[in-house]
Scaffold this active site. Structure first.
Site, PDB file in Angstrom:
ATOM      1  N   HIS A  11       0.799  -1.234   0.000  1.00 28.25           N
ATOM      2  CA  HIS A  11       0.000   0.000   0.000  1.00 28.25           C
ATOM      3  C   HIS A  11       0.821   1.268   0.000  1.00 28.25           C
ATOM      4  O   HIS A  11       0.257   2.365   0.057  1.00 28.25           O
ATOM      5  CB  HIS A  11      -0.915   0.029   1.229  1.00 28.25           C
ATOM      6  CG  HIS A  11      -2.147  -0.797   1.070  1.00 28.25           C
ATOM      7  ND1 HIS A  11      -3.313  -0.310   0.542  1.00 28.25           N
ATOM      8  CD2 HIS A  11      -2.382  -2.103   1.343  1.00 28.25           C
ATOM      9  CE1 HIS A  11      -4.227  -1.264   0.520  1.00 28.25           C
ATOM     10  NE2 HIS A  11      -3.677  -2.368   0.995  1.00 28.25           N
ATOM     11  N   LYS A  36      -8.818  13.934   4.095  1.00 34.05           N
ATOM     12  CA  LYS A  36      -7.939  12.752   4.122  1.00 34.05           C
ATOM     13  C   LYS A  36      -7.064  12.895   5.354  1.00 34.05           C
ATOM     14  O   LYS A  36      -7.081  13.941   6.007  1.00 34.05           O
ATOM     15  CB  LYS A  36      -7.072  12.697   2.866  1.00 34.05           C
ATOM     16  CG  LYS A  36      -6.399  14.033   2.526  1.00 34.05           C
ATOM     17  CD  LYS A  36      -5.622  13.985   1.216  1.00 34.05           C
ATOM     18  CE  LYS A  36      -6.470  14.058  -0.020  1.00 34.05           C
ATOM     19  NZ  LYS A  36      -6.463  12.841  -0.803  1.00 34.05           N
ATOM     20  N   ARG A  37      -6.315  11.869   5.701  1.00 36.49           N
ATOM     21  CA  ARG A  37      -5.422  12.006   6.847  1.00 36.49           C
ATOM     22  C   ARG A  37      -4.444  13.153   6.639  1.00 36.49           C
ATOM     23  O   ARG A  37      -4.082  13.475   5.507  1.00 36.49           O
ATOM     24  CB  ARG A  37      -4.659  10.701   7.083  1.00 36.49           C
ATOM     25  CG  ARG A  37      -5.494   9.604   7.711  1.00 36.49           C
ATOM     26  CD  ARG A  37      -6.016   9.991   9.085  1.00 36.49           C
ATOM     27  NE  ARG A  37      -4.945  10.037  10.054  1.00 36.49           N
ATOM     28  CZ  ARG A  37      -4.768   9.140  11.017  1.00 36.49           C
ATOM     29  NH1 ARG A  37      -5.601   8.138  11.166  1.00 36.49           N
ATOM     30  NH2 ARG A  37      -3.758   9.259  11.874  1.00 36.49           N
ATOM     31  N   LYS A  49       0.698  14.470   1.595  1.00 37.25           N
ATOM     32  CA  LYS A  49      -0.603  14.816   1.028  1.00 37.25           C
ATOM     33  C   LYS A  49      -0.741  16.329   0.816  1.00 37.25           C
ATOM     34  O   LYS A  49      -1.666  16.792   0.166  1.00 37.25           O
ATOM     35  CB  LYS A  49      -1.731  14.284   1.915  1.00 37.25           C
ATOM     36  CG  LYS A  49      -1.845  12.748   1.893  1.00 37.25           C
ATOM     37  CD  LYS A  49      -2.898  12.268   2.879  1.00 37.25           C
ATOM     38  CE  LYS A  49      -3.023  10.752   2.952  1.00 37.25           C
ATOM     39  NZ  LYS A  49      -3.810  10.160   1.863  1.00 37.25           N
ATOM     40  N   THR A  83      -8.434   6.862  -2.539  1.00 40.64           N
ATOM     41  CA  THR A  83      -9.774   6.383  -2.868  1.00 40.64           C
ATOM     42  C   THR A  83     -10.776   7.513  -2.692  1.00 40.64           C
ATOM     43  O   THR A  83     -11.844   7.497  -3.306  1.00 40.64           O
ATOM     44  CB  THR A  83     -10.188   5.194  -1.975  1.00 40.64           C
ATOM     45  OG1 THR A  83      -9.852   5.506  -0.615  1.00 40.64           O
ATOM     46  CG2 THR A  83      -9.483   3.926  -2.397  1.00 40.64           C
ATOM     47  N   LYS A  89     -14.356   8.836  -4.869  1.00 43.48           N
ATOM     48  CA  LYS A  89     -15.667   9.156  -4.287  1.00 43.48           C
ATOM     49  C   LYS A  89     -16.146  10.523  -4.768  1.00 43.48           C
ATOM     50  O   LYS A  89     -17.331  10.713  -5.042  1.00 43.48           O
ATOM     51  CB  LYS A  89     -15.592   9.092  -2.759  1.00 43.48           C
ATOM     52  CG  LYS A  89     -15.286   7.685  -2.258  1.00 43.48           C
ATOM     53  CD  LYS A  89     -14.974   7.592  -0.767  1.00 43.48           C
ATOM     54  CE  LYS A  89     -14.503   6.173  -0.446  1.00 43.48           C
ATOM     55  NZ  LYS A  89     -14.091   6.001   0.949  1.00 43.48           N
TER      56      LYS A  89
HETATM   57  N1  PLP Z   1     -10.962   8.495   5.563  1.00 38.53           N
HETATM   58  C1  PLP Z   1     -12.196   8.278   5.105  1.00 38.53           C
HETATM   59  C2  PLP Z   1     -13.345   8.389   6.051  1.00 38.53           C
HETATM   60  C3  PLP Z   1     -12.402   7.954   3.753  1.00 38.53           C
HETATM   61  O1  PLP Z   1     -13.631   7.709   3.292  1.00 38.53           O
HETATM   62  C4  PLP Z   1     -11.267   7.894   2.903  1.00 38.53           C
HETATM   63  C5  PLP Z   1     -11.322   7.580   1.484  1.00 38.53           C
HETATM   64  O2  PLP Z   1     -12.117   7.515   0.729  1.00 38.53           O
HETATM   65  C6  PLP Z   1     -10.014   8.140   3.424  1.00 38.53           C
HETATM   66  C7  PLP Z   1      -9.889   8.437   4.758  1.00 38.53           C
HETATM   67  C8  PLP Z   1      -8.795   8.116   2.536  1.00 38.53           C
HETATM   68  O3  PLP Z   1      -8.767   9.282   1.770  1.00 38.53           O
HETATM   69  P1  PLP Z   1      -7.648   9.488   0.641  1.00 38.53           P
HETATM   70  O4  PLP Z   1      -7.858   8.393  -0.352  1.00 38.53           O
HETATM   71  O5  PLP Z   1      -7.999  10.823   0.059  1.00 38.53           O
HETATM   72  O6  PLP Z   1      -6.346   9.461   1.313  1.00 38.53           O
END
Ligand code: PLP
Length: 793
Positions: A340, A528-529, A534, A636, A640
């Site tokens: 990952h 996101k985190r 990022k 991911t 969305k």
């Molecule tokens: N946290 C939540 C609640 C999410 O739904 C997602 C991804 O869809 C993430 C974290 C991860 O986000 P990212 O893919 O933008 O790092």
């Protein structure tokens, strides 16, 4: 089509409530109603659940081992997948109950940090929907990811006792408990089974989460208690329960802590023991497990469950008396590994001493694997020097990714670019040795939760346009929407739906953050985190830049923008916490400046999580996906947003690359250096030159230390951030993530968004093309690929 017998359902719902709480339906609280409704649904599921389990027994099965499952809420999703959500909403209305309020009573099951854990949850749902024999195995943490709150702009963490009021979506299966033996103590592993309901297909798969408990008398020592030694009387119990007490709140960073390794070993040991027992019951004739690999494949979600490899070998050697050749040979047939991350600081390495603390046999077995690997390389004619990069054990540390790569039948990355980088860099030596093992499985997200459930307005409009619901079974059918790309009525309607979702989000934000935002402004969202790679900091610096532009020129022609952030920082990640404080300071400065006149607003929502995300994705006009190229494995969240008709403002990184390809660069906003350009630049990169030569950059970077309205309250957070950009300490290079390099390009991309947004129909058209081409990013597609190409189900 009616799926429910209304009267029966209401009767069951009411009697459930009255039996559980011994009070009349009318006197019950919202939470009590939520509980009774959940139980009613669990009852409805039970038959299909039993049937699915029966069928799986005789067939080949895939087991998804993951330390994290970021499930979120279950009520709404289960109703949707059972095909009864509208009917139940109707029934509740009839009973004078507001579904939204009932739904809000459910705590998120937040047993994960971010993308990796949420992916596991999407995979489980898609596996059931696709009718695959897929079983999830993980940990039932008593405390999920911490709850985040801001005080004076700083992140504060609070515990997340998500089961305190009861967890109504799992069944304790006491009789299937296992004993897990660590080096110097044993615990009981009790499985809790969570049903995973397929979308309108009668399939109910199982997610099995293990909880650790004391073996004898629940760990309670009556003698100690009698002698007034109260702490001692429960010490055994506490020690056992500590194992699954709390989820480590770290995303993309390794933490070499004993407790973490105990957790990893705990859940894979319990899982494998149970699976081996079941196999022996069903195949008593196969004493040497010669057919085991025909019925089982174990997908390792990152390195967290990789200790399963020595554990399976241990069980086969020590408990089933197989030879090394047979035990090891079997292991090389049943494991598959998903990587990952390419971030070095995230790749797990465990000290042999620590592994010895957990399982001394694992140490023997890992050393033996390493020894035999080197022997086989030697036989192939490798020199000592050539063998060096393959060593699984080096300086007393075990490279878990190497162990997984050597033993597994399949190694996959999670987006095309990511898999390319794995092959050419991160695992290059292994790719040279076993090219046939490497493959790509671009991540996906479940369209049930993230489109149908989160955005029913858009869902029913798609039904209407396509005159069919077939797209719900096959998301590539969304392509049919492209023919409406120039239909102004359709584009206006899409804008209307987006506006409705923005109004809903604005209300929610007003309720929970106390901040007023204008749904007529552009909603520019980064959720996101919080991680340096990022680059939330780049976003923040740009906002500050825009602010200074507006201050200098109050009549600046721009469409009003609301910048929305959501992110948790790992509690020990000093710089990430500084960035949160910085953004909150910027927010305070800008939101309280009357001269800005509502043109910019900045909101950092608290406690970003799955249930909040369901409100955010559908309401976005801009999806910020701005990681340094080459660093984000997939992402991911980006998918969305796309599914909900939001163009991406992003770099050529992770799955953005595929999003841009599917929906077209003209419907998105690309900026920044590519991964190749960054690699070329690397050794000659000089951020200080950029800082000195671009007045705009100097101004915003200096603001960290000099802007009067911005303060870290004497914590030195902002000096740390400033130094990280232009004045590194300890001989490190500055600006490791190329913020300053990409700044100008990022500013320019935002200008393109501003221009594009003025043509409201043109902007809706970009959204439409994104939706129409989001089919590739359904986790149904991803899980089918796992099923066909890796698991051979
Ligand atoms: N946290 C939540 C609640 C999410 O739904 C997602 C991804 O869809 C993430 C974290 C991860 O986000 P990212 O893919 O933008 O790092």
């Amino acid at each position: 089509m009616k799926k429910l017998n209304r009267e029966q359902f209401i009767e069951k719902f009411k009697s459930n409530l009255e039996q559980k709480y011994v009070k009349s339906f009318e006197d019950s609280t919202k939470f009590e109603k939520y509980h009774a409704l959940s139980d009613t649904i669990m009852d409805m599921i039970s038959k299909d659940w039993i049937e699915t389990n029966k069928k799986n027994k005789t067939e080949r099965n895939a087991f998804y081992f993951s330390a994290e499952f970021l499930i979120g809420r279950s009520l709404g999703n289960n109703l949707l997948n059972l095909g009864i959500i509208d009917e139940v909403k109707d029934i509740l209305k009839e009973l004078d109950i507001d579904f939204d309020e009932i739904e809000d009573e459910e705590d998120d099951a937040a047993l994960g940090n971010g993308g990796l854990g949420r992916l596991a949850a999407c995979f489980m749902e898609s596996g059931a929907t696709e009718g695959l024999n897929l079983h999830g195995y993980g940990v039932r943490y008593s405390q999920g990811i911490f709850k985040q709150r801001f005080e004076n702009g700083f992140q504060l963490e609070e515990g997340d006792s998500w089961v305190a009021r009861g967890d109504f979506w799992s069944l304790r299966k006491e009789s299937e408990s296992q004993i897990v033996s660590f080096r110097n103590f044993k615990v009981k592993a009790v499985p809790y089974d969570v049903p995973v309901v397929g979308y309108e297909n009668g399939v109910v798969n199982t997610l099995r989460l293990w909880q650790s408990e004391a073996i004898k008398n629940d760990g309670f020592d009556f003698q100690d208690f009698n002698d007034f030694r109260y702490d001692e009387s429960v010490s055994e119990k506490n020690r056992a329960e500590d194992i699954t007490r709390v989820l480590y709140p770290n995303d993309n960073i390794r933490q070499g802590k004993l407790l973490r390794l105990l957790q990893q070993y705990f859940f894979v040991s319990a899982s494998l023991q149970e699976i081996v027992q079941k196999y022996k019951r069903l195949h008593p004739e196969d004493k040497n497990f010669s057919q085991f690999h025909k019925y089982h494949v174990f997908q390792l979600n990152d390195t967290h469950p990789v200790i399963a490899i020595p554990e399976l070998i241990r069980i086969l050697l020590d408990e089933e008396n197989l030879s090394w050749e047979d035990a090891f040979g079997l292991a090389t047939k049943v494991f598959a590994f998903t990587n990952h991350t390419v971030l070095q600081e995230a790749l797990e390495k465990w000290n042999l001493d620590l592994i010895h603390e957990v399982s001394p046999r694992a140490v023997d077995i890992i050393k033996e694997i390493d020894k035999r690997l080197l022997q086989s390389l030697q036989e192939k004619g490798y020199s000592l020097e050539e063998m060096e990069p393959y060593r699984i054990v080096k300086n007393e540390m075990v490279e878990m990714a190497f162990l997984a790569t050597y033993v597994s039948t399949s190694i996959n990355g999670v987006a095309e670019l990511h898999t390319i980088i794995l092959k050419k860099e991160t695992l290059n030596q292994w790719f040279k040795l076993y090219p046939e093992k490497f493959n790509n499985k671009t991540n996906g997200v479940t369209p049930r939760r993230w489109l149908q459930y989160a955005n029913p307005q858009l869902t029913s409009y798609i039904d209407e346009l396509l005159k069919s619901e077939d797209w719900k079974q096959d998301m590539t059918k969304l392509k049919g929407l492209e023919k409406f790309a120039d239909d102004v009525k359709v584009l206006d309607k899409l804008n209307e739906i987006k506006f409705e979702k923005k109004v809903q989000l604005a209300k929610y934000i007003k309720k929970y953050e106390g901040v007023e935002i204008d749904p007529n402004s552009i909603f520019d969202i980064q959720i996101k985190r919080l991680h340096e790679y990022k680059r939330q900091l780049l976003n923040a610096l740009h906002i500050l830049h825009l602010y200074y532009e507006l201050k200098a020129n109050p009549t600046l022609d721009m469409h009003p923008v609301t910048f929305i952030f959501g992110a948790k920082a790992a509690p020990g990640y000093f710089r990430a916490k500084g960035i949160i404080k910085f953004i909150n300071e910027i927010s305070k400065l800008i939101n309280n400046d009357p001269e800005i006149n509502g043109k910019i607003k900045v909101v950092f929502i608290q406690n970003y999580r799955v249930s909040y995300a369901e409100k955010l994705f559908p309401a976005a006009d801009v999806s910020e996906q701005i990681s340094t190229a080459g660093k984000e494995a997939s992402g991911t969240g980006n998918m969305k947003f796309m599914m909900n008709g939001t163009p991406t403002l992003g770099t050529m990184d992770g799955a953005n690359v595929e999003i841009f390809r599917e929906a077209g660069l003209e419907n998105n906003f690309l900026f920044g250096r590519t991964e190749e350009e960054i690699n070329e630049l690397a050794n000659n990169y000089n951020p200080v030159n950029i800082y000195n030569s671009d007045e705009r950059i100097k101004r915003v970077v200096d603001a960290l230390l000099k802007e009067e309205g911005i303060s870290d309250d004497g914590t030195n957070h902002f000096l740390d951030i400033y130094n990280s950009l232009v004045d590194p300490k300890d001989g490190n290079r500055a600006d490791v993530y190329y913020l300053l390099e990409d700044f100008a390009s990022y500013v320019e991309a935002h200008k393109r968004v501003d221009e594009a947004y003025r043509d409201r129909r043109g902007y809706a058209r970009k959204g439409l093309i994104n939706i129409a081409n989001s089919g590739l990013f359904s986790s149904d597609r991803t899980i089918r690929q796992y099923g066909e190409e890796i698991w051979k189900l």
